[in-house]
Design an enzyme around this catalytic site. Structure first.
Site, short mmCIF file in Angstrom:
data_model
loop_
_atom_site.label_atom_id
_atom_site.label_comp_id
_atom_site.label_asym_id
_atom_site.label_seq_id
_atom_site.Cartn_x
_atom_site.Cartn_y
_atom_site.Cartn_z
CB CYS A 2 43.22 31.97 48.01
SG CYS A 2 43.45 33.59 48.73
NE ARG A 27 43.93 27.88 43.43
CZ ARG A 27 42.54 27.93 43.08
NH1 ARG A 27 42.50 27.06 42.20
NH2 ARG A 27 41.85 28.91 43.40
CD1 TRP A 74 48.70 36.03 45.21
CD2 TRP A 74 47.02 37.29 45.22
NE1 TRP A 74 49.15 36.81 44.18
CE2 TRP A 74 47.78 37.74 44.28
CE3 TRP A 74 45.56 37.86 45.33
CZ2 TRP A 74 47.71 38.67 43.50
CZ3 TRP A 74 45.36 38.88 44.40
CH2 TRP A 74 46.46 39.34 43.56
CG ASN A 100 40.08 29.89 48.52
OD1 ASN A 100 41.01 30.32 49.64
ND2 ASN A 100 40.34 29.32 47.75
N GLY A 101 38.20 33.97 48.29
CA GLY A 101 37.24 34.97 47.90
C GLY A 101 37.31 36.38 48.59
CD GLU A 470 51.34 35.07 25.78
OE1 GLU A 470 50.54 36.09 26.16
OE2 GLU A 470 51.65 34.08 26.48
CE LYS A 474 53.65 34.37 29.12
NZ LYS A 474 52.43 33.64 29.00
CD GLU A 477 53.07 35.90 33.31
OE1 GLU A 477 53.00 35.25 32.14
OE2 GLU A 477 52.31 35.99 34.29
CG HIS A 493 52.80 57.29 14.56
ND1 HIS A 493 52.49 58.43 13.72
CD2 HIS A 493 52.63 56.10 13.66
CE1 HIS A 493 52.06 57.63 12.59
NE2 HIS A 493 52.33 56.56 12.56
CE LYS A 588 48.53 28.29 35.02
NZ LYS A 588 49.42 28.74 33.79
O1 M6R Z 1 43.15 31.01 33.53
P1 M6R Z 1 42.82 32.21 32.30
O2 M6R Z 1 43.56 31.66 31.00
O3 M6R Z 1 41.56 32.69 32.45
O4 M6R Z 1 44.00 33.31 32.98
C1 M6R Z 1 44.00 34.61 32.43
C2 M6R Z 1 45.31 35.33 32.87
O5 M6R Z 1 45.28 35.28 34.27
C3 M6R Z 1 46.29 34.46 32.37
O6 M6R Z 1 46.38 34.21 31.01
C4 M6R Z 1 47.74 35.22 32.81
O7 M6R Z 1 47.87 36.39 32.18
C5 M6R Z 1 49.20 34.35 32.63
N1 M6R Z 1 49.77 34.49 33.82
C6 M6R Z 1 49.82 34.81 31.74
O8 M6R Z 1 51.23 34.10 31.58
#
Ligand code: M6R
Length: 593
Positions: A2, A27, A74, A100-101, A470, A474, A477, A493, A588
């Site tokens: 949002c 975002r 969002w 927002n919220g 990680e 990536k 997502e 296992h 984001k």
């Molecule tokens: O802004 P932040 O680092 O707190 O965000 C945490 C996660 O939302 C963020 O790292 C998310 O996992 C990313 N989209 C990963 O690429």
């Protein structure tokens, strides 16, 4: 997640708000809306659309305006529909709101105060705007809004227009970010610094439970009791890194390429020839504790895992890493004198904020490591350290991850009595990143040939395993390939049962101590039909390894081994034609719990 932008002043409010909303696109959102003052008709027009801001722009039939509020939604309450998009208007048309919220008690407010009201959306926001209308029958608009704010449970950043006073915007903030920017032309208010760029010279980041009355030239800040509060504006100091794509097709690719420059920038900010620039008082404070707990989410949590290793191996401080959304509601038993480090690129993640609120109540010392020094988590923790990555626009975090690791490595080093040349090691890594990125084009075909299935596994041991987590995040997502990061030794296992003909398995091998074992695990999956790809380093390479990186200090290898995994994700998404910078369902800045 949002976005809110509002403007009043001499500029063209329509283009300022639309431009601001576009800057907030990163975002994440699924619908957008705008309300503009039509001065000829003396009315506010409302425009809303599902999908992108570009769609919204097409339906706006006003060229100019001096007052506007806009929103990117969002979905949390109700589906992605035009009716659920903001702004929302009260039933008699007097008030218009963007929000927002999440209002947790909106259903009980509906029942208690608005039992006969007909609602046109499924949102909690429509309850807010109709409550304001209800209370404004007997009160001034400001007092009506204040009364509503006192009833709301949950989080809000709110802009309110009363059509009877078109040159005033009311705003309120609690738990969702909101910043006000000012120039001699007018006042802009938005949920993120990016919304203020190009419009404001000074800014004020609002605290929780504050309320604003804004006119084109000025504003007054109040608490929820309606008492005027003092404030100090700060200079809006834009980052050196541009928030434009430049020569790159996507922000993600640009941000991957910025990583060597970010490392060098961190070196310039935190190191000089003989010393490290970290506040000595902060270092002493941390040393006075006997353990560290790292709290974070997503990619930042993965950076936290590497930081844990560095804090333990360099600084000799026992360190644990926690998923923020778990820690917030299931705090583990804390013994001795624990210190808390919150890692967050945005500094706005609601799960972390929930942890911080509890930690502050319990009087624990906290440090936020963030990319946004004006963020809520930076302001509210006892201390903060900046990672200097510059604006990260792509939803998939890349340069923030490496910057977080580099800054936390610097902190671990400063807390230790080690005397190796970390500054030199980091600059060698920057060079090694560049060396790999120069050859990046040759890997697109490799990715196409390897990632042919709906699923994929990353395997590794130790720090390589943490990078696998990680790498998997990536890839899933942005390419939507179901990917798991696995401790290589753990495959046998259970998970090895999933390996069939052509299942992609990518191994990260950067540590001599575990290289042979990981290679054995790779052979085990290969002999069950897996299509394998190896990311390794010069001194550990074998004949068929596909991606070979320069040798760097093994304790910092994640800074380098993660780069090919970011590119693998990028190419996999590119080949599939996905919206790389704005992947589906993601935001984001995750400002709801
Ligand atoms: O802004 P932040 O680092 O707190 O965000 C945490 C996660 O939302 C963020 O790292 C998310 O996992 C990313 N989209 C990963 O690429």
């Amino acid at each position: 997640m949002c976005g809110i932008v509002g403007y009043l002043g001499k500029g063209n409010a329509k283009s300022i708000v639309l431009e601001g909303l576009k800057r907030l696109e990163y975002r994440g959102y699924d619908s957008a809306g705008l309300s503009l003052l039509d001065e000829k008709q003396n009315q506010f027009n409302i425009y809303k659309e599902k999908g992108r801001i570009a769609q919204l722009e097409k339906i706006i039939d006003l060229n100019d305006a001096r007052v506007a509020i806009g929103h990117t939604r969002w979905a949390t309450h109700g589906r992605v529909t035009k009716e659920n998009a903001h702004p929302h208007q009260s039933n008699n048309g007097r008030f218009i709101v963007v929000h927002n919220g999440v209002i947790d008690n909106y259903k009980s407010l509906m029942k208690t105060y608005l039992p006969d009201t007909v609602f046109h959306s499924e949102t909690d926001t429509e309850v807010i705007v109709n409550l304001i209308e209800l209370f404004a029958v007997k009160k001034t608009p400001a007092n009506a809004i204040l009364e509503v704010l006192k009833l709301l449970e949950g989080s809000y950043a709110l802009l309110v227009i009363d059509i009877n006073t078109p040159e005033t915007i009311y705003a309120a903030k609690h738990k969702s970010p909101l910043l006000l920017g000012k120039s001699d032309k007018g006042i802009v208010i938005g949920s993120d610094m990016m919304a203020l760029v190009n419009t404001a010279d000074n800014y004020l980041a609002l605290d929780d439970e504050t309320f604003l009355r804004i006119t084109p030239k000025n504003f007054t800040l109040y608490n929820l009791e309606g008492e005027v509060l003092p404030y100090t504006m700060s200079l809006l100091d834009l980052d050196d890194f541009s928030s434009e794509k430049g020569e790159f097709e996507h922000f993600m690719l640009k941000e991957i390429h910025e990583q060597p420059a970010v490392l060098r920038r961190i070196i310039s900010k935190y190191y000089n020839d003989t010393d490290i620039h970290i506040d000595k008082i902060l270092l002493e404070k941390i040393k006075a504790h006997d353990s560290i707990h790292i709290l974070a989410a997503g990619t930042s949590m993965h950076a936290g895992l590497i930081a844990k290793d560095l804090l333990e191996s360099l600084a000799n401080i026992p360190t644990q890493v926690h998923i923020a959304s778990e820690f917030a509601y299931q705090q583990p038993l804390l013994k001795g004198k624990p210190y808390f480090i919150l890692i967050s690129q945005s500094g706005e993640t609601a799960d972390l904020r929930a942890c911080l609120v509890n930690l502050k109540k319990e009087k624990y010392q906290t440090l936020t490591v963030t990319n946004v020094r004006t963020s809520t988590l930076a302001r509210e923790a006892d201390d903060y350290m900046e990672i200097y990555a510059g604006p990260e626009i792509a939803v998939a975090s890349t340069k923030a991850y490496t910057a977080q690791i580099a800054v936390l490595a610097t902190l671990a080093y400063a807390l230790s009595d080690q005397s190796f040349d970390l500054k030199r090691e980091l600059s060698e890594i920057a060079q090694a990143m560049e060396h790999f990125l120069d050859k990046k084009d040759q890997y697109k075909d490799l990715v196409a040939a390897t990632l042919t299935k709906r699923n994929c596994f990353y395997i590794g041991r130790g720090l390589d395993y943490y990078v696998c987590l990680e790498a998997a995040l990536k890839l899933k997502e942005i390419s939507y390939i179901q990917t798991e990061g696995f401790a290589a030794g753990e495959l046998k296992h259970g998970t090895i049962a999933l390996i069939e003909e052509d299942t992609p398995v990518i191994a990260i091998i950067s540590n001599r101590k575990t290289a042979d074992n990981t290679r054995s695990n790779l052979n085990e999956v290969k002999s069950r039909g897996a299509k394998t790809l190896t990311i390794t380093t010069e001194s550990l390479k074998e004949t068929d390894d596909q991606i070979v990186l320069d040798d760097v200090n093994p304790s910092l290898s994640p800074l380098l081994t993660v780069i090919p995994t970011q590119l693998i994700a990028y190419y996999a998404a590119l080949i599939r034609g996905h919206d790389i910078d704005k992947p589906r369902n993601l935001a984001k800045s995750v400002t709801v719990e």
